[in-house]
Structures are given as C-alpha cells and as structure tokens.
Design a protein around this motif. Structure first.
Motif, short mmCIF file in Angstrom:
data_model
loop_
_atom_site.label_atom_id
_atom_site.label_comp_id
_atom_site.label_asym_id
_atom_site.label_seq_id
_atom_site.Cartn_x
_atom_site.Cartn_y
_atom_site.Cartn_z
N ALA A 89 0.83 -1.21 0.00
CA ALA A 89 0.00 0.00 0.00
C ALA A 89 0.86 1.26 0.00
N ALA A 90 1.94 1.25 0.79
CA ALA A 90 2.83 2.41 0.85
C ALA A 90 3.48 2.67 -0.50
N ALA A 91 3.94 1.61 -1.16
CA ALA A 91 4.58 1.76 -2.47
C ALA A 91 3.60 2.33 -3.49
N LEU A 92 2.37 1.82 -3.47
CA LEU A 92 1.36 2.25 -4.42
C LEU A 92 0.96 3.71 -4.20
N PHE A 93 0.82 4.08 -2.93
CA PHE A 93 0.47 5.47 -2.64
C PHE A 93 1.55 6.42 -3.13
N GLU A 94 2.81 6.08 -2.87
CA GLU A 94 3.91 6.96 -3.29
C GLU A 94 3.96 7.07 -4.81
N GLN A 95 3.71 5.98 -5.52
CA GLN A 95 3.70 6.03 -6.98
C GLN A 95 2.58 6.92 -7.49
N ALA A 96 1.40 6.76 -6.90
CA ALA A 96 0.25 7.56 -7.34
C ALA A 96 0.46 9.03 -7.03
N LYS A 97 1.01 9.32 -5.86
CA LYS A 97 1.25 10.72 -5.48
C LYS A 97 2.26 11.37 -6.42
N LYS A 98 3.33 10.64 -6.72
CA LYS A 98 4.35 11.18 -7.63
C LYS A 98 3.76 11.45 -9.01
N VAL B 200 -5.69 6.69 -10.77
CA VAL B 200 -4.97 7.96 -10.83
C VAL B 200 -3.94 7.95 -11.96
N MET B 201 -3.24 6.83 -12.12
CA MET B 201 -2.10 6.79 -13.04
C MET B 201 -2.47 6.41 -14.47
N GLY B 202 -3.65 5.83 -14.66
CA GLY B 202 -4.07 5.47 -16.01
C GLY B 202 -3.12 4.47 -16.65
N GLU B 203 -2.77 4.70 -17.92
CA GLU B 203 -1.90 3.78 -18.64
C GLU B 203 -0.54 3.63 -17.97
N GLN B 204 -0.09 4.69 -17.32
CA GLN B 204 1.21 4.66 -16.65
C GLN B 204 1.24 3.58 -15.56
N GLY B 205 0.09 3.28 -15.00
CA GLY B 205 0.03 2.28 -13.94
C GLY B 205 0.30 0.87 -14.41
N PHE B 206 0.26 0.66 -15.73
CA PHE B 206 0.50 -0.68 -16.28
C PHE B 206 1.91 -0.83 -16.83
N LYS C 153 6.04 -1.28 -16.49
CA LYS C 153 6.86 -2.14 -15.63
C LYS C 153 7.20 -1.40 -14.34
N GLY C 154 6.98 -2.07 -13.22
CA GLY C 154 7.25 -1.47 -11.93
C GLY C 154 6.08 -0.67 -11.38
N GLY C 155 4.99 -0.58 -12.16
CA GLY C 155 3.83 0.18 -11.73
C GLY C 155 2.88 -0.63 -10.87
N PRO C 156 1.76 -0.03 -10.47
CA PRO C 156 0.81 -0.71 -9.59
C PRO C 156 0.31 -2.06 -10.12
N ALA C 157 0.17 -2.18 -11.43
CA ALA C 157 -0.33 -3.44 -11.99
C ALA C 157 0.58 -4.61 -11.65
N ASP C 158 1.88 -4.34 -11.47
CA ASP C 158 2.82 -5.41 -11.13
C ASP C 158 2.53 -6.01 -9.75
#
Length: 345
Positions: free
Chosen positions: A219-228, A303-309, A311-316
């Motif tokens: 959850a912490a990793a995902l939040f930081e990615q979305a916030k960035k 929040v991230m849309g296509e960027q979330g998919f 490599k290294g994004g939330p989809a992983d």
C-alpha cells in the motif's frame, strides 16, 4: 500503546529506505547481509522495541520479492527455534540466522485433507514423510524449519538444503511445496517440545502479523507512486493533483494507509507482549490491511491510467495483493475467526 517512533526507530527506517532504495539486488541472501548491519535482523537494540511493523513495511515496499523469504526466516523460523528447540540450536542455527549468515525459511501449511509432515524415530535418526506447502524461498534457503508431528506430538524439523528424499516444487504463485519421502534427519535436527507447546497458535499469530505488514508495504509503495504521478506536470498542463477528484482519491488512499499502519502496530505490540487479545488484533489488522491494499491498488491505477500498467507500476503488484488475500488463512477465514472470538465460540 505509544505510536510515536523513537529517534532510533526513525534512524533505522531512514537507513532501510536508503539501503533498499539504492540497492538493485532482489535476492534474499545479499539483502539479509546488508540488513544485518542495520539491526533489522533482530531489532533488539535499545529504542527499537516497536520498530517491527515499520521495518517490515519498508522491506515489503522496496523489495517485495524478497520480503517473505527474509521474514519467514527472521520472524517465524528463528523465534520458534529459539523458544521450542534445544539449547544447542541457539548457537548452531538461531544466531547464524539472526546475523544474516544463514538464510532460513519456514514450512507449516498443510495441504487440505493431508496430515502434513510426520516423523517416526528410527535408531539415532527420525524418518519424516508428508507434504507442506506455501513456502517462500525454499530453493534459496540454507535451511527450512518445518512444523509437523512425531508420534502425534508437535515437532519441529530442521531440513537443510540438499537433504536426500526431499523434493521442492514451485507453484504458480512462486511459493514452494515440500514433500518428504521417508527422509532421514539426525536427532540433532528434530525438536519435540512439550505437547502443550502453543506452536500452532504462535505460527498463526506470527504469519498473520507478517501478512499485515506485507499488505501495508504494498500500500505504501502504491500510494507513493500515485502521489508522484499526480504531482507531475505534463507539458502545457496542470498536474493531476490540481483536479479535486484526484486530491480526494489520494486523501482516501493515505487515510487507509495510515490506518493500516496503526492497526498493524497495535497488533504487533500485543503479540510481542503476549496479550490475551493479540489474536483478535492480529486478525483485524490482517483483514483491514489486505482490504486497504486492494482498494489502494485500484485507486492507484485510476490515478495513473496507462502509466500504472508500465513495468514497476501498480499493476505489477495487483496479483500479489490479490493472492495475499487468499494464501494460508484467507481474509475470509480471518473474518470467521474474528466472529467466533466475538461470539466466544
């Protein structure tokens, strides 16, 4: 309990973030060697009495692939060996694991309808047969601490890498199944504590807390990615966070993350002091942290849309978070346990 972190805990967390964030290695063995220099492996230094959930969160956040193997060794195998094993295990096995010199993992989940791992004394040895599943890092660990029985009494077995008549099979989720075909273990590798020893209860508590920390780390990793991503300003436009709905989504994500941290810290403290309501707190943390992580990964993808998919994004992390809900004692079983405790079944 006091949820304020001590200076020593804050220093540890900063050290972990630096080491884990800058070291590209994902393999448990070199990582645990690095972690041993920070005090992570024992967390017994002054001022670190409540550091466990925060430290685990950072490992799961930065090195999710190595998290379970390292934690099964440090927080399940080592404590069980120390508490229920003979004195000789302390120097031979416990200390090397705690120093990061030996990589251990633990095996205790049985296949449905199977008796698990059973042992029978045979001269100066013990012959073990049966199957255990849900084992992380079994292929790379120097030893596996396996829970089973000897003549129907609770027992612990130390199975070293390369032991004959032991097979390890990796499943689709990356976890291993161990099968013993009359494997021979020296008596020095077998412990049969008092029949009243609370091994199953302690195993459940330790794994439940470990799972809550893992979910919180994701959850912490995902939040930081979305916030960035939300704060990044595209060419000729405003950052996503300028839109109210994105700000609201991030606020909900952060609220879930902070609540997960508090519930996990409370459960960890109660387990550490062996309070009577530790099981209730652990199951509640397991349920909430798992549910929160699933909601946060969905929000991060929104929040991230296509960027979330990418490599290294939330989809992983999506499949791991979903699998975490059903592995071992599932979230549904945790809820059932909570209900039974509330109704005093």
């Amino acid at each position: 309990m006091n949820f304020d972190h001590t200076r020593e805990e804050r220093d540890l967390f900063l050290s972990l973030e630096t080491i884990l964030g800058t070291n590209p290695d994902e393999h448990p063995k070199p990582l645990i060697t690095l972690l041993s220099d920070t005090g992570y492996t024992t967390l017994d230094a002054p001022g670190l009495s409540n550091a466990l959930p925060g430290a685990q969160e950072r490992l799961a956040q930065w090195k999710p692939a190595a998290y379970r193997t390292i934690e099964y060794g440090l927080r399940i195998a080592a404590p069980l060996m120390e508490r229920f094993g003979p004195d000789s295990w302390q120097a031979a096995w416990v200390e090397p694991v705690q120093k990061g010199e030996t990589l251990a993992t633990a095996a205790f989940e049985t296949v449905q309808g199977d008796p698990g791992l059973t042992g029978k004394a045979h001269g100066t040895e013990t012959l073990i047969s049966g199957t255990l599943t849900g084992i992380p890092g079994a292929d790379s660990a120097d030893l596996i601490l396996a829970a089973g029985t000897v003549d129907k009494a609770p027992a612990l077995f130390i199975i070293e890498q390369g032991t004959p008549d032991i097979t390890l099979t990796q499943g689709a989720t990356g976890l291993f199944t161990l099968t013993a075909y009359g494997a021979s273990l020296a008596h020095t590798h077998v412990a049969v504590p008092d029949p009243s020893a609370p091994i199953p209860t302690l195993l459940t508590l330790l794994k439940t807390q470990l799972q809550a920390s893992e979910a919180t780390g994701h959850a912490a990793a995902l939040f930081e990615q979305a916030k960035k991503a939300a704060k990044t300003k595209p060419d000729g436009g405003k950052p996503l966070i300028a839109r109210q709905e994105v700000g609201f989504t991030l606020a909900t994500m952060y609220t879930l993350l902070q609540t997960s941290r508090l519930m996990n810290a409370n459960a960890s403290a109660l387990i550490n002091t062996e309070e009577s309501d530790a099981a209730m707190a652990a199951h509640c943390a397991r349920v909430f942290c798992s549910d929160a992580a699933e909601e946060i990964v969905s929000s991060a993808l929104s929040v991230m849309g296509e960027q979330g998919f990418e490599k290294g994004g939330p989809a992983d992390r999506l499949a791991t978070i979903q699998a975490l809900r059903v592995e071992g004692a599932s979230v549904g079983q945790a809820k059932e346990a909570i209900g039974n405790m509330l109704l005093k079944y």
